[in-house]
Design a protein around this motif. Structure first.
Motif, PDB file in Angstrom:
ATOM      1  N   GLN A  45      23.536 -40.345  11.145  1.00  0.00           N
ATOM      2  CA  GLN A  45      22.517 -41.055  10.363  1.00  0.00           C
ATOM      3  C   GLN A  45      21.235 -40.242  10.212  1.00  0.00           C
ATOM      4  N   HIS A  46      21.081 -39.215  11.059  1.00  0.00           N
ATOM      5  CA  HIS A  46      19.888 -38.374  10.987  1.00  0.00           C
ATOM      6  C   HIS A  46      20.080 -37.155  10.080  1.00  0.00           C
ATOM      7  N   SER A  47      21.268 -36.983   9.537  1.00  0.00           N
ATOM      8  CA  SER A  47      21.536 -35.837   8.671  1.00  0.00           C
ATOM      9  C   SER A  47      20.835 -36.009   7.326  1.00  0.00           C
ATOM     10  N   SER A  51      19.891 -39.485   5.324  1.00  0.00           N
ATOM     11  CA  SER A  51      18.486 -39.880   5.305  1.00  0.00           C
ATOM     12  C   SER A  51      17.928 -39.911   3.887  1.00  0.00           C
ATOM     13  N   GLU A  57      17.120 -44.136   8.344  1.00  0.00           N
ATOM     14  CA  GLU A  57      18.248 -43.542   9.070  1.00  0.00           C
ATOM     15  C   GLU A  57      18.999 -44.602   9.881  1.00  0.00           C
TER      16      GLU A  57
END
Length: 225
Positions: A45-47, A51, A57
């Motif tokens: 989710q942080h990629s 994002s 995120e």
């Protein structure tokens, strides 16, 4: 209305994504699951690609054609307004307020306190041991479920489901939260009305198909844990 292309960015064990899966299934809306692994490589989710879809995120994100929809409660109400049959909200303003209140008791007051990013902050920033983190989770789930049980118990609007005789937004929120409660070892025995409502929900294929262990990204042998 035709559905067009619908993709749900989801994680098998996310209770927020679980809510939206239930709503989609109750509406009979076909969709494609786009798995976002919240733990792998520090959390997909942080990629950058994800994002860009959601600056928070967080899952879920729902793509309806070119529309990008965020926040599970808002997504469910969008689905209900776009595909009104079967309805996920009661017919009267008074009953709609009650359903929203029950849903928000869970989604706004209970769920954020046992969210993955909160627990990761405890672990990585404050080095809180696992046992203490689990105690935190159980405490706040119990506080929340105590209030939900009191709200549902013996209320004239409570039927087979949280409000009346068909599932609503409130049930979409309650079932995933009970999954979380059981996952963290909360004693569900005191919650007679909640257990009855959840049992009625899980008797429906729409709820069964949405269960975490039935998702394409669930680990083999997950069994819902």
């Amino acid at each position: 209305m035709t559905t067009g292309s619908i993709r749900l960015y989801s994680y098998w064990r996310s209770s927020a994504a679980y809510r939206v899966r239930i709503a989609l299934n109750l509406k009979g809306i076909p969709y494609e699951t786009m798995p976002v692994h919240l733990l792998r490589d520090g959390g997909e989710q942080h990629s950058a690609p994800f994002s860009d879809l959601n600056p928070q995120e967080l899952v879920p994100v729902l793509l309806h054609g070119s529309r990008i929809l965020r926040q599970s409660m808002a997504i469910i109400e969008y689905l209900d307004e776009t595909w009104p049959t079967p309805p996920l909200m009661p017919a009267t303003a008074r009953d709609r307020q009650r359903v929203r209140a029950i849903a928000q008791m869970i989604a706004c007051d209970v769920h954020p306190l046992n969210n993955l990013r909160v627990l990761q902050f405890f672990e990585k920033t404050w080095n809180v041991p696992q046992a203490e983190r689990d105690t935190w989770v159980r405490h706040w789930i119990q506080v929340g479920l105590d209030a939900v049980e009191d709200t549902l118990c013996d209320h004239p609007s409570t039927g087979d489901f949280c409000d009346g005789e068909q599932p609503t937004l409130a049930d979409c929120c309650l079932v995933p939260q009970v999954f979380n409660a059981e996952r963290f070892g909360v004693d569900m025995a005191p919650y007679k009305t909640i257990r009855r409502v959840v049992q009625n929900c899980l008797a429906l294929e729409a709820f069964q198909a949405a269960r975490p262990e039935n998702q394409p990204d669930a680990p083999a042998g997950s069994g819902g844990n």
